[in-house]
Design an enzyme around this catalytic site. Structure first.
Site, mmCIF file in Angstrom:
data_model
loop_
_atom_site.group_PDB
_atom_site.id
_atom_site.type_symbol
_atom_site.label_atom_id
_atom_site.label_comp_id
_atom_site.label_asym_id
_atom_site.label_seq_id
_atom_site.Cartn_x
_atom_site.Cartn_y
_atom_site.Cartn_z
ATOM 1 C CG ASP A 1 12.474 87.335 94.044
ATOM 2 O OD1 ASP A 1 12.899 88.593 93.735
ATOM 3 O OD2 ASP A 1 11.612 86.746 93.639
ATOM 4 C CG ASP B 1 12.123 92.941 92.524
ATOM 5 O OD1 ASP B 1 11.391 92.722 91.780
ATOM 6 O OD2 ASP B 1 11.733 93.963 93.033
ATOM 7 C CD GLU C 1 11.077 92.343 87.352
ATOM 8 O OE1 GLU C 1 9.992 92.229 87.128
ATOM 9 O OE2 GLU C 1 11.644 92.772 88.518
ATOM 10 C CG HIS D 1 6.011 87.019 90.613
ATOM 11 N ND1 HIS D 1 7.122 86.675 90.073
ATOM 12 C CD2 HIS D 1 6.241 87.936 91.129
ATOM 13 C CE1 HIS D 1 7.857 87.490 90.029
ATOM 14 N NE2 HIS D 1 7.102 88.553 90.642
ATOM 15 C CG ASP D 2 5.505 90.547 88.215
ATOM 16 O OD1 ASP D 2 4.750 90.448 89.675
ATOM 17 O OD2 ASP D 2 6.600 90.800 88.479
HETATM 18 C C1 GLC Z 1 9.170 93.359 90.467
HETATM 19 C C2 GLC Z 1 8.361 91.944 91.018
HETATM 20 C C3 GLC Z 1 6.901 92.355 91.282
HETATM 21 C C4 GLC Z 1 6.959 93.679 92.373
HETATM 22 C C5 GLC Z 1 7.735 94.627 91.891
HETATM 23 C C6 GLC Z 1 8.138 95.484 93.063
HETATM 24 O O1 GLC Z 1 8.611 93.770 89.169
HETATM 25 O O2 GLC Z 1 8.568 90.865 89.900
HETATM 26 O O3 GLC Z 1 6.166 91.372 91.830
HETATM 27 O O4 GLC Z 1 5.478 94.014 92.520
HETATM 28 O O5 GLC Z 1 9.169 94.164 91.193
HETATM 29 O O6 GLC Z 1 9.163 95.015 93.818
#
Ligand code: GLC
Ligand code: CA
Length: 573
Positions: free
Chosen positions: A103, A210, A268, A343-344
């Protein structure tokens, strides 16, 4: 450089298994999953049929946001292991022809990162400009106010006052996650060296990137339009998502780092619902990244301004969103990903299937059938392959660990002075869309703590682990896990049409999803019942030669689909 045979970009035809390190497998009994646990589970991952592992952040971190707050890109959070453990893991993966991606979290760091410590030490520190510092504003009463009305994604103002140097810094997430200033070239170079090359040179095979759309902010930091009258802090993504400069940053990242390695990258996108913007990231000729995660489908039912104010949704709406992102790379040189969990997000069987005992297995299998026939690189999130479910409704806020949910609940409590019905509504929101559902420990067996750990797990294990676990399902040829394995084999056999075929619906109903995929002269027909009722279903006459490739019930009947039944046919034309 790897010796794998490339052909068509290797990452297009693969299945990725996402690991949430804290909750995957604890090898030393301290209650936290770790790198040792991942190494011990590689044969399981390979046996499932997945050949790429994505690890959510493993780097040194105070864990305020479960590792998405990194204090040192070049070290590992000690409870997870050491750099040398990760080197062992990389080797162990490659020995099995498994690739491994990490990541990349570079919109922000932790406030404990050395860079930020220096940046906050004085206004003229050379790293001051590596983060985003602004002066206070004063309202008509002379009270000090943040530079604008932007809301943090984790509730409250996006600005934090720093007493010693008398300025605010920007944090689009938690207070302890200051945003990096991507306008600063020295900062960018440091990110390339420390967060990227350091690991690429150790042999990692790529990154999940991310929050890739939000590095560039409108430099004038204007107030956001007021959409929520009940709060001083407003959703401000129009001022920081997909800004023109953001595309320059990703181009530079590609040119200076990514293009130098044979790797895969997946960004993402978050709530980027404009397909032409998504294409600017993932189209091959644009030279930025290989693919992204679109969120329009999986954010269905999330509140638009405040995600916790969830709304009911229809299958029709789900189908419309799904099709939009299935077809957006047809006829161009873009690529995409297929996923329903990470995970979100809450667990897919609880959201889109049914976690009632009588329908749980059949609906989890039906969703798997949809995913394996979906265009793009397929991603499976740990536990999805055994149909893990959401946290039980009885759990109270104390069991929840996620900073997003906790901040939200605290903010509601604060704003309403603990008003009972407001708190009930807040809790209802957390139960529907909270991120903790995906973060309970992996259910390996019916032993204590679901076989995840011999110690006390950092987060409570879902109560249903005696019924839903890997050991049971490995022993059962008809389990969700066995079905996933068979489907992944099928996907490999039909990879052209499943992952690369064009997509079109045959129905526009609210209960069933039927679609055809085409690739050259091949055709596949998929019929999925998204309800607990029977539905009429018949093959068209011209498909008399249809050959049933997969079905999630034992005795499919003519003319109807049973509750949650799914079928995949190959058809001749
Ligand atoms: C992304 C991640 C999430 C995190 C956020 C801040 O959305 O997937 O889990 O809290 O970024 O880094
Ligand atoms: Ca451990």
């Amino acid at each position: 450089m790897h010796s794998w045979n490339s052909g068509r970009n290797w990452w297009k035809d693969e299945v990725v298994y996402q690991i949430w390190p804290a909750s995957f497998k604890d090898s030393n009994g301290d209650g936290w999953g770790d790198i040792g646990g991942v190494i011990d589970s590689l044969d399981y991952i390979k046996d499932l049929g997945t050949n790429i592992v994505w690890l959510s952040p493993i780097f040194d971190s105070p864990q305020e946001d479960m590792g998405y707050d990194i204090s040192n890109y070049e070290d590992i959070y000690r409870p997870f292991g050491t750099v040398s453990d990760v080197e062992t893991l990389i080797e162990a993966c490659h020995k099995r022809d498994i690739r491994i991606i990490l990541d990349l979290v570079v919109n922000h760091t932790s406030d404990q990162h050395q860079w930020f410590k220096e940046s906050r030490s004085s206004r003229d520190n050379p790293k001051r400009d590596w983060y985003i510092w602004r002066q206070a504003r004063y309202n008509e009463n002379g009270n000090r106010m943040p530079p604008n009305n932007w809301r943090s994604n984790f509730s409250g103002s996006a600005w934090q006052w720093d007493e010693p140097t008398q300025e605010y810094y920007l944090h689009l997430f938690a207070k302890s996650q200051p945003d990096l200033n991507w306008e600063n070239p020295a900062m960018r170079q440091a990110v390339y060296d420390s967060a990227m090359k350091f690991w690429l040179d150790k042999g990692v095979d790529g990154f999940r990137i991310d929050t890739i759309t939000i590095y560039s902010k409108d430099p004038s930091f204007p107030d956001a339009p007021v959409l929520d009258n009940s709060s001083p802090w407003q959703l401000a993504s129009c001022h920081y998502r997909n800004k023109p400069r953001n595309f320059d940053h990703i181009s530079e990242m590609n040119e200076k780092v990514l293009s130098k390695y044979d790797i895969m990258t997946v960004g993402e996108y978050g709530p980027t619902y404009d397909t032409s913007l998504a294409l600017k990231y993932c189209s091959a000729s644009e030279k930025r990244i290989d693919m992204g995660f679109q969120f329009e489908t999986v954010y269905i039912g999330f509140g638009k301004i405040d995600k916790f104010q969830y709304e009911p949704f229809t299958l029709g709406e789900f189908k419309r969103r799904h099709a939009k992102w299935q077809t957006f790379i047809e006829g161009n040189d873009g690529w995409t990903s297929a996923f329903l969990e990470n995970h979100d997000l809450p667990r897919s069987v609880s959201r889109f299937g049914s976690d009632k005992p009588e329908f749980w297995a059949v609906s989890a299998k039906m969703l798997a059938m949809m995913l394996v026939t979906t265009t793009g690189t397929l991603f499976i999130y740990q536990g999805q392959e055994i149909g893990m479910t959401n946290i039980p409704k009885e759990w109270t806020i104390e069991e929840y660990q996620d900073v997003e949910a906790k901040n939200y609940y605290a903010a509601v409590k604060d704003a309403t002075r603990g008003h009972e019905s407001a708190l009930k509504r807040a809790m209802d929101g957390v139960r529907h869309v909270g991120r903790d559902h995906a973060r309970t420990p992996m259910q390996w067996s019916d032993a204590a703590n679901a076989g995840f750990s011999t110690g006390k797990p950092w987060m409570r294990v879902n109560d249903n682990y005696r019924d839903i676990n890997v050991r049971n399902q490995l022993a059962d040829k008809k389990s969700v896990l066995s079905f996933w394995k068979a489907l992944i084999r099928l996907r490999r056999q039909y990879i052209d049409i499943f992952a690369h075929g064009s997509f079109s619906y045959l129905d526009e109903g609210e209960s069933v999803m039927t679609y055809v995929k085409k690739f050259n002269s091949q055709r596949v027909l998929v019929a999925l019942n998204f309800t607990s009722d029977e539905h009429i279903f018949s093959l068209r006459k011209e498909w008399s030669s249809a050959n049933l490739l997969a079905c999630n019930i034992d005795h499919p009947e003519d003319q109807k689909l049973s509750p949650w039944e799914g079928r995949i046919y190959s058809i001749q034309i």
